[in-house]
Design a protein around this motif. Structure first.
Motif, PDB file in Angstrom:
ATOM      1  N   PRO A   1       6.918  22.882   0.415  1.00  0.00           N
ATOM      2  CA  PRO A   1       6.774  22.080  -0.640  1.00  0.00           C
ATOM      3  C   PRO A   1       6.656  20.455   0.175  1.00  0.00           C
ATOM      4  N   ASP A   2       6.011  19.597  -0.414  1.00  0.00           N
ATOM      5  CA  ASP A   2       5.600  18.290   0.364  1.00  0.00           C
ATOM      6  C   ASP A   2       6.218  17.162  -0.534  1.00  0.00           C
ATOM      7  N   ILE A   3       7.133  16.360   0.407  1.00  0.00           N
ATOM      8  CA  ILE A   3       7.943  15.290  -0.371  1.00  0.00           C
ATOM      9  C   ILE A   3       6.931  14.275  -0.614  1.00  0.00           C
ATOM     10  N   GLY A   4       5.930  14.104   0.219  1.00  0.00           N
ATOM     11  CA  GLY A   4       4.605  13.087  -0.161  1.00  0.00           C
ATOM     12  C   GLY A   4       4.299  13.171  -1.476  1.00  0.00           C
ATOM     13  N   THR A   5       4.109  14.448  -1.694  1.00  0.00           N
ATOM     14  CA  THR A   5       3.227  14.702  -3.281  1.00  0.00           C
ATOM     15  C   THR A   5       4.299  14.481  -4.309  1.00  0.00           C
ATOM     16  N   LEU A   6       5.497  14.497  -4.346  1.00  0.00           N
ATOM     17  CA  LEU A   6       6.469  14.120  -5.068  1.00  0.00           C
ATOM     18  C   LEU A   6       6.523  12.820  -5.198  1.00  0.00           C
ATOM     19  N   VAL A   7       6.407  11.815  -4.152  1.00  0.00           N
ATOM     20  CA  VAL A   7       6.376  10.422  -4.132  1.00  0.00           C
ATOM     21  C   VAL A   7       4.861   9.991  -4.855  1.00  0.00           C
ATOM     22  N   GLU A   8       3.901  10.735  -4.604  1.00  0.00           N
ATOM     23  CA  GLU A   8       2.670  10.200  -5.182  1.00  0.00           C
ATOM     24  C   GLU A   8       2.539  10.562  -6.721  1.00  0.00           C
ATOM     25  N   ARG A   9       3.151  11.766  -7.174  1.00  0.00           N
ATOM     26  CA  ARG A   9       3.251  12.063  -8.494  1.00  0.00           C
ATOM     27  C   ARG A   9       4.115  11.061  -9.230  1.00  0.00           C
TER      28      ARG A   9
ATOM     29  N   ASN B   1       8.188   4.620   4.203  1.00  0.00           N
ATOM     30  CA  ASN B   1       7.689   3.645   5.543  1.00  0.00           C
ATOM     31  C   ASN B   1       6.776   4.574   6.261  1.00  0.00           C
ATOM     32  N   GLY B   2       6.914   5.883   6.104  1.00  0.00           N
ATOM     33  CA  GLY B   2       5.900   6.914   6.854  1.00  0.00           C
ATOM     34  C   GLY B   2       4.804   7.084   6.027  1.00  0.00           C
ATOM     35  N   MET B   3       4.607   6.579   4.589  1.00  0.00           N
ATOM     36  CA  MET B   3       3.528   6.669   3.985  1.00  0.00           C
ATOM     37  C   MET B   3       2.739   5.590   3.830  1.00  0.00           C
ATOM     38  N   ARG B   4       2.919   4.282   4.449  1.00  0.00           N
ATOM     39  CA  ARG B   4       2.363   2.869   4.350  1.00  0.00           C
ATOM     40  C   ARG B   4       0.805   2.935   4.322  1.00  0.00           C
ATOM     41  N   ASP B   5       0.689   3.912   5.355  1.00  0.00           N
ATOM     42  CA  ASP B   5      -0.966   3.878   5.539  1.00  0.00           C
ATOM     43  C   ASP B   5      -1.717   4.311   4.366  1.00  0.00           C
ATOM     44  N   ARG B   6      -1.130   4.849   3.593  1.00  0.00           N
ATOM     45  CA  ARG B   6      -1.684   5.523   2.315  1.00  0.00           C
ATOM     46  C   ARG B   6      -1.397   4.929   0.943  1.00  0.00           C
ATOM     47  N   LEU B   7      -0.203   3.951   1.134  1.00  0.00           N
ATOM     48  CA  LEU B   7       0.207   3.417  -0.283  1.00  0.00           C
ATOM     49  C   LEU B   7      -0.201   1.957  -0.369  1.00  0.00           C
ATOM     50  N   GLU B   8      -0.121   1.216  -1.419  1.00  0.00           N
ATOM     51  CA  GLU B   8      -0.072  -0.184  -1.357  1.00  0.00           C
ATOM     52  C   GLU B   8       1.332  -0.824  -1.481  1.00  0.00           C
ATOM     53  N   VAL B   9       1.208  -1.753  -0.681  1.00  0.00           N
ATOM     54  CA  VAL B   9       2.683  -2.378  -0.865  1.00  0.00           C
ATOM     55  C   VAL B   9       2.705  -3.859  -1.612  1.00  0.00           C
ATOM     56  N   LEU B  10       3.424  -3.902  -2.714  1.00  0.00           N
ATOM     57  CA  LEU B  10       3.299  -5.101  -3.490  1.00  0.00           C
ATOM     58  C   LEU B  10       4.618  -5.738  -3.247  1.00  0.00           C
ATOM     59  N   VAL B  11       4.777  -7.144  -4.096  1.00  0.00           N
ATOM     60  CA  VAL B  11       5.955  -7.704  -4.256  1.00  0.00           C
ATOM     61  C   VAL B  11       6.318  -8.105  -5.695  1.00  0.00           C
ATOM     62  N   ASP B  12       7.327  -8.178  -6.038  1.00  0.00           N
ATOM     63  CA  ASP B  12       7.683  -8.721  -7.691  1.00  0.00           C
ATOM     64  C   ASP B  12       8.265 -10.170  -7.572  1.00  0.00           C
ATOM     65  N   GLU B  13       8.545 -10.452  -8.814  1.00  0.00           N
ATOM     66  CA  GLU B  13       9.157 -12.039  -8.828  1.00  0.00           C
ATOM     67  C   GLU B  13      10.108 -12.150  -8.042  1.00  0.00           C
TER      68      GLU B  13
ATOM     69  N   LEU C   1       0.185   3.596  -5.805  1.00  0.00           N
ATOM     70  CA  LEU C   1      -0.980   4.200  -5.350  1.00  0.00           C
ATOM     71  C   LEU C   1      -1.955   3.020  -5.571  1.00  0.00           C
ATOM     72  N   PRO C   2      -2.974   2.861  -4.437  1.00  0.00           N
ATOM     73  CA  PRO C   2      -4.169   2.131  -4.471  1.00  0.00           C
ATOM     74  C   PRO C   2      -5.090   1.995  -5.664  1.00  0.00           C
ATOM     75  N   GLU C   3      -5.211   3.066  -6.384  1.00  0.00           N
ATOM     76  CA  GLU C   3      -6.250   3.393  -7.348  1.00  0.00           C
ATOM     77  C   GLU C   3      -5.458   3.471  -8.775  1.00  0.00           C
ATOM     78  N   ALA C   4      -3.968   3.211  -8.865  1.00  0.00           N
ATOM     79  CA  ALA C   4      -3.455   3.341 -10.135  1.00  0.00           C
ATOM     80  C   ALA C   4      -3.508   1.974 -10.987  1.00  0.00           C
ATOM     81  N   PRO C   5      -3.522   2.317 -12.288  1.00  0.00           N
ATOM     82  CA  PRO C   5      -3.891   1.363 -13.159  1.00  0.00           C
ATOM     83  C   PRO C   5      -2.674   0.177 -13.137  1.00  0.00           C
ATOM     84  N   ARG C   6      -3.293  -0.842 -13.116  1.00  0.00           N
ATOM     85  CA  ARG C   6      -2.205  -2.408 -13.194  1.00  0.00           C
ATOM     86  C   ARG C   6      -3.043  -3.237 -13.979  1.00  0.00           C
ATOM     87  N   PRO C   7      -2.906  -2.831 -15.327  1.00  0.00           N
ATOM     88  CA  PRO C   7      -3.264  -4.029 -16.544  1.00  0.00           C
ATOM     89  C   PRO C   7      -2.786  -5.294 -16.273  1.00  0.00           C
TER      90      PRO C   7
END
Length: 351
Positions: free
Chosen positions: A184-192, A219-231, A239-245
């Motif tokens: 099993p892949d922990i990265g898959t769990l993170v993405e889901r 930290n090991g998945m930074r190249d495939r994830l988008e990193v954002l900052v909140d208020e 996820l880069p293509e995930a909806p953010r209305p």
């Protein structure tokens, strides 16, 4: 930077609470990465509020076909998940479940698991049936500890019946007949998780799953994830293509059942639940009350009171909302939950 309202709308979009999902019941459970199912009724109501045209028989049929299963999963609690997710996620959760079982150090868990698997190979058993048989094999052991050891160490599924919500109070458990993933892949769990609950922090993922170590994984998945900052300056992963209305996207009134995912999926629940109301939703004995959303945020709790052939939906508001703004969705929920009631009504407590 993500504002609180943008974070709220992103989460609601992925939870299918801005717009009901158009599709099948297994598909939406997959998209949600499972639904908390500590009690039989809440998954039905959680799907009704998220899935367009959902009918009770849709879930019942999927459970009978084992397309969906009810099993001990995230946070060592019962969840409704797809069979494929059970196969992929259960091995990842095994360290959590094994650690939970250590609360009874006097029990030989490996031996109990072997015995339970042998007994369950005969066919489904309730735990009231299983515990006495295990006691005969492990004399002197605390019967509840034996049952808990089985729940945590043996992959099992609950067997559906013809009950209204598919499971009786004393449900039978069975070996799943599902081959668990060998790698099993922990990265898959993170993405889901992010697809269903993001954007989120490592602490959020830990709260949802019960597992630890997500900082290093992320930290090991930074190249495939988008990193954002909140208020508040916190780092959120997505996820880069995930909806953010946009934060002003319309959010309809939605009714959520007890123990809903939305209340349990994050360490910081302020994206949907104001901190001053947390104690009114999560009780001291860890029950999570049914809630309703207005403009995307929890505006109160609800419960159904049934008296004979009459069913009443009682609302306890945190903030004043015109009853007519809630009535259509509330009465539709009540009709689904209590289809045999001859009279249905809505009451706002304190009004």
């Amino acid at each position: 930077m993500l504002t609180l309202r943008e974070l709220n709308r992103a989460t609601l979009a992925r939870q299918h609470l801005l717009r009901r999902h158009q599709g099948g019941v297994a598909a939406v459970v997959h998209r949600l990465a499972g639904l908390q199912a500590q009690e039989p009724r809440p998954p039905y109501l959680g799907l009704w509020t998220r899935l367009d045209g959902f009918a009770r028989d849709d879930l019942h049929a999927a459970l009978r076909a084992r397309t969906l299963v009810r099993a001990t999963m995230m946070r060592a609690t019962l969840h409704l998940v797809t069979a494929a997710d059970f196969a992929e996620f259960r091995p990842l959760l095994q360290p959590l479940l094994a650690a939970a079982a250590r609360r009874f150090p006097e029990v030989d868990f490996a031996a109990v698991a072997v015995a339970a698997e042998r007994l369950l190979a005969e066919g489904p058993h309730t735990f009231n049936e299983l515990r006495p048989r295990l006691e005969r094999e492990f004399p002197g052991a605390y019967d509840r500890a034996l049952g808990y050891a089985v729940r945590m160490t043996v992959p099992l599924i609950m067997v559906p019946t013809e009950d209204r919500w598919s499971f009786p109070r004393d449900s039978a458990f069975a070996l799943p007949g599902i081959e668990l993933a060998a790698e099993p892949d922990i990265g898959t769990l993170v993405e889901r998780y992010l697809a269903a609950f993001g954007p989120a922090t490592a602490a959020d993922m830990q709260t949802w799953s019960g597992l630890s170590g997500f900082k290093a994984v992320l930290n090991g998945m930074r190249d495939r994830l988008e990193v954002l900052v909140d208020e508040r300056g916190r780092e959120l992963f997505d996820l880069p293509e995930a909806p953010r209305p946009e934060g002003d996207a319309p959010a309809p009134v939605r009714f959520l059942p007890d123990f809903d995912n939305l209340m349990l999926g994050h360490a910081d629940r302020s994206r949907v639940l104001a901190e001053e109301h947390r104690g009114e939703v999560v009780t001291k004995n860890l029950r999570v009350r049914a809630t309703y959303l207005v403009d995307g945020f929890v505006a109160g709790t609800w419960q159904i009171r049934r008296t004979g052939k009459k069913a009443k939906l009682l609302l306890t508001p945190f903030t004043p909302v015109p009853t007519e703004a809630l009535e259509e969705e509330a009465m539709a929920l009540l009709a689904f939950a209590e289809p045999d009631a001859e009279a249905r009504s809505l009451e706002v407590m304190g009004s």
